[in-house]
Enzyme design. Structure first.
Site, PDB file in Angstrom:
ATOM      1  N   LYS A   1       0.867  -1.186   0.000  1.00 53.18           N
ATOM      2  CA  LYS A   1       0.000   0.000   0.000  1.00 53.18           C
ATOM      3  C   LYS A   1       0.900   1.231   0.000  1.00 53.18           C
ATOM      4  CE  LYS A   1      -2.457   1.338   3.843  1.00 53.18           C
ATOM      5  NZ  LYS A   1      -1.886   2.679   4.121  1.00 53.18           N
TER       6      LYS A   1
ATOM      7  N   GLU B   1      -9.096   7.505   4.001  1.00 49.04           N
ATOM      8  CA  GLU B   1      -8.927   7.834   5.425  1.00 49.04           C
ATOM      9  C   GLU B   1      -9.460   9.238   5.715  1.00 49.04           C
ATOM     10  OE1 GLU B   1      -5.129   6.988   7.193  1.00 49.04           O
ATOM     11  OE2 GLU B   1      -5.668   8.013   9.054  1.00 49.04           O
TER      12      GLU B   1
HETATM   13  O1  KIV Z   1      -0.657   2.554   8.707  1.00 47.29           O
HETATM   14  C1  KIV Z   1      -1.835   2.228   8.864  1.00 47.29           C
HETATM   15  O2  KIV Z   1      -2.210   1.554   9.832  1.00 47.29           O
HETATM   16  C2  KIV Z   1      -2.796   2.668   7.866  1.00 47.29           C
HETATM   17  C3  KIV Z   1      -4.241   2.547   8.230  1.00 47.29           C
HETATM   18  C4  KIV Z   1      -4.606   3.613   9.176  1.00 47.29           C
HETATM   19  C5  KIV Z   1      -5.099   2.533   7.018  1.00 47.29           C
HETATM   20  O3  KIV Z   1      -2.431   3.134   6.843  1.00 47.29           O
END
Ligand code: KIV
Length: 284
Positions: free
Chosen positions: A116, A185
């Site tokens: 991600k 988010e």
């Molecule tokens: O780093 C993380 O835990 C995240 C979530 C808040 C989506 O990116």
């Protein structure tokens, strides 16, 4: 609860069938095991580990080595769950080849199934290159914690027309670039719902209301391990910090009072061995 391991492709099927996607963070072997046992579809090894596990004030100090280390522990603990790992701050901004190399480390060394990264139009080239290398990418727009210094704090994004339009356009660009899902988010519920309707890939919300295709929470927030500030969007399902503190206080008291350990916590030895030991080594 799903019975087989979700894939980046089956998440899209879940969206089509209106089955909500459950994502939860985990950063180590035991929490990955309980996240899997509890029926999570996707585990996110989030760079939030910088704050909830490593004690930093933001996610900015987290390195690719940190992410690889924690991802290895998570993948050992949750073999039947789709694992997505965050590319941390500056690991995909300097150059596209470096972004691909770092994403590759999370897959090859960490064992993650996908990565991600935060950002919209400004990271499209990196997303395309990582996807071309065969690595599934989850986008992350709205509040981007890695941009905290530029945003001036952890604030809701997309409340005005220009901001909302930009987030919607970014979502469409990320989808076109090949993302398999997008985390939204801290955006208004109605914006997240509109984006979720416009996209064919799933949206996973955190502070984005109930119109998303799935939800994600930080495990320390939902289990009540974080005693500090709890974000408005998080829900506590347990009070583990209180339970853990009480258990440790009882243990401390019992050790000091001589109540622990009891006889059954120890191991036996024959009288014969003891007598011989005493005899041959002399009484002191
Ligand atoms: O780093 C993380 O835990 C995240 C979530 C808040 C989506 O990116």
């Amino acid at each position: 609860m799903s019975t087989s391991k979700a894939t980046t492709v089956s998440l899209q099927e879940m969206k089509r069938n209106r089955h909500k996607i459950v994502m939860l963070t985990a950063y180590d072997y035991p929490t990955a095991k309980v996240a899997e046992a509890g029926g999570t579809d996707v585990i996110l090894v989030g760079d939030s580990l910088g704050m909830v596990v490593l004690g930093y004030d933001s996610t900015l100090p987290v390195t690719v080595d940190d992410m690889v280390h924690h991802t290895k522990a998570v993948t050992r603990g949750a073999k039947q769950t789709l694992i997505v790992t965050d590319l941390p701050f500056l690991s995909y901004h300097i150059s596209t080849p470096e972004a691909v190399r770092n994403a590759g480390r999370l897959i090859q060394e960490g064992g993650a199934d996908a990565v991600k990264l935060e950002g919209g139009r400004e990271v499209i080239e990196q997303v395309q290159a990582i996807v071309r290398a065969g690595i599934p990418v989850c986008g992350h727009i709205g509040l981007q914690p890695q941009m905290v210094n530029q945003l001036g704090g952890y604030k809701v994004q997309g409340k005005d027309y220009e901001g909302a339009k930009r987030i919607l356009e970014d979502a469409l660009l990320l989808q076109a670039a090949g993302c398999f899902a997008i985390v939204l988010e801290c955006v208004p519920t109605l914006l997240a719902q509109l984006i979720s309707e416009r996209l064919s890939i799933p949206t996973i919300g955190i502070g984005a209301g109930d119109g998303c295709d799935g939800q994600v929470l930080v495990i320390h927030d939902m289990l009540g391990i974080t005693e500090k500030y709890l974000p408005k969007f998080a829900k506590k399902y347990a009070e583990l910090a209180g339970d853990m503190t009480a258990a440790i206080a009882t243990y401390s008291q019992e050790v000091r009072d001589g109540q622990f350990p009891e006889a059954h916590h120890g191991f036996k030895m024959s009288d014969e061995v003891l007598e011989r030991l005493v005899e041959e080594t002399g009484r002191s």
